[in-house]
Design an enzyme around this catalytic site. Structure first.
Site, PDB file in Angstrom:
ATOM      1  N   CYS A 296      19.318 -42.262  29.102  1.00  0.00           N
ATOM      2  CA  CYS A 296      20.440 -41.947  28.219  1.00  0.00           C
ATOM      3  C   CYS A 296      20.013 -41.724  26.773  1.00  0.00           C
ATOM      4  CB  CYS A 296      21.502 -43.031  28.304  1.00  0.00           C
ATOM      5  SG  CYS A 296      21.049 -44.619  27.562  1.00  0.00           S
TER       6      CYS A 296
ATOM      7  N   CYS B 263      18.861 -52.459  30.637  1.00  0.00           N
ATOM      8  CA  CYS B 263      20.145 -52.402  29.940  1.00  0.00           C
ATOM      9  C   CYS B 263      21.182 -53.279  30.636  1.00  0.00           C
ATOM     10  CB  CYS B 263      20.639 -50.953  29.876  1.00  0.00           C
ATOM     11  SG  CYS B 263      22.191 -50.742  28.974  1.00  0.00           S
TER      12      CYS B 263
END
Length: 362
Positions: free
Chosen positions: A197, A101
């Site tokens: 997440c 990410c």
């Protein structure tokens, strides 16, 4: 400078944005909407990118007194992070989605858009430090070792570091919460998010099973003897001890660990802790925080986000990184990142392709 502050809705990014304003920069806050179907509320410290998080980020921006926007990057996040995560597990590898990410979203897609909009830099709440030198910028560990996030930032190159700020790297986490309270930020006591997440319930195996379905196979020992069965290799990681569901105990009565994962023949190989020991590894896709090394390095390596440093010798050969451990290391898995350090300075990272176990020479 015109600075874009990435605001997740947590305490760290809120304080980072406030510090950038206090330093005299022209700051704009942005929350990244990364989920296609965001939940209304997070579950304790699990998950992020919920509607609640976006509202917390907006409230923090209002208190700080900066403009605030939400950028929808759900499609890019799904393609570059979530799909990559699933594909890596399907291939029997163990990826780190936070590292991906940072590489693909926060310091590629976001930074590209920020520069296109005439911002000079992006600031985040990561715990790491940037040191300016005559030869360029260096990425270093944070002063708080318990919160250091330099491992997942080891994918950043010199160009990205030139446009990055990590305002919290010189401060312990306990002081950040106290500072947030002094600044009147409502997120001062908000729990930190952890785990992956986009898997809010923390059930990675369940998430992968929905994505990949069941693919039953055998659990075997190093000699190929069948010990049990499984519903899919994606439910295992190298070094795993719990949840193996092997009915037959080991001859010596000691625990067994996952040694190897082979999706092609649907085999999971298990063995003793001694059989986990790795002497060297080969890694590819190196990302250097500065110039690529041209000589043999005697440095430290980190293999997991919260792992310990290990003394190694590393060489770059034809865009591959060859790493030999001074002492054998446990549970080194293809797909993980190996991040090299010279003291507190991050040299760079690479993705582990293969390992050579100490027992291969016995």
């Amino acid at each position: 400078m015109r600075v874009l502050a990435a605001m997740s809705g947590g305490v760290d990014s809120a304080v980072a944005a406030a510090r950038m304003v206090e330093a005299g920069h022209d700051v704009v806050g942005v929350h990244l909407a990364l989920s296609r179907n965001p939940q209304s509320y997070r579950s304790g410290a699990r998950g992020c990118c919920t509607i609640e998080d976006s509202r917390d980020a907006r409230r923090a921006a209002d208190v700080i007194g900066i403009p605030f926007y939400i950028w929808d990057m759900a499609e890019r996040f799904a393609a570059d992070v979530v799909d990559d995560f699933v594909a890596e597990y399907a291939a029997g590898r163990t990826p780190n989605p936070c590292l991906r990410c940072n590489e693909k979203i926060k310091f590629s897609a976001v930074l590209e858009r920020a520069l296109a909009l005439d911002f000079d830099a992006v600031a985040t709440g990561h715990y790491a430090q940037i040191v300016d030198t005559p030869d360029g910028r260096e990425l270093h560990r944070a002063v708080d070792p318990a919160k250091d996030q330099s491992y997942v930032l080891g994918v950043l190159n010199q160009e990205q570091l030139a446009h990055a700020f990590f305002p919290l790297g010189d401060t312990p986490k306990t002081e950040i919460r106290a500072e947030a309270e002094r600044r009147g930020l409502s997120v001062a006591a908000k729990p930190d998010s952890h785990d992956i997440c986009f898997i809010a319930d923390g059930n990675t195996e369940g998430f992968l099973s929905k994505q990949l379905g069941e693919a039953p196979g055998d659990i075997v020992d190093a000699q190929g003897n069948k010990l049990g069965e499984h519903k899919g290799t994606h439910g295992f990681t190298v070094g795993q001890r719990k949840g193996l569901k092997i009915g037959t105990p080991a001859a010596d009565g000691k625990p067994r660990f996952v040694l190897d994962i082979s999706p092609v023949d649907r085999r999971v190989t298990v063995g003793s802790r001694a059989e986990l020991a790795v002497e060297r590894l080969t890694a590819s896709k190196p990302r250097w925080c500065g110039p690529a090394p041209t000589e043999t390095l005697h440095v430290k390596a980190q293999l997991r986000a919260h792992g310990e440093e290990i003394a190694v010798t590393a060489r770059v050969v034809d865009d591959r990184v060859l790493v030999e451990f001074d002492e054998p290391a446990d549970a080194v898995a293809p797909g993980q990142a190996v991040v090299l350090y010279d003291g507190t300075r991050v040299i760079g990272s690479a993705t582990i392709d293969s390992v050579e176990r100490a027992t291969q020479h016995v």
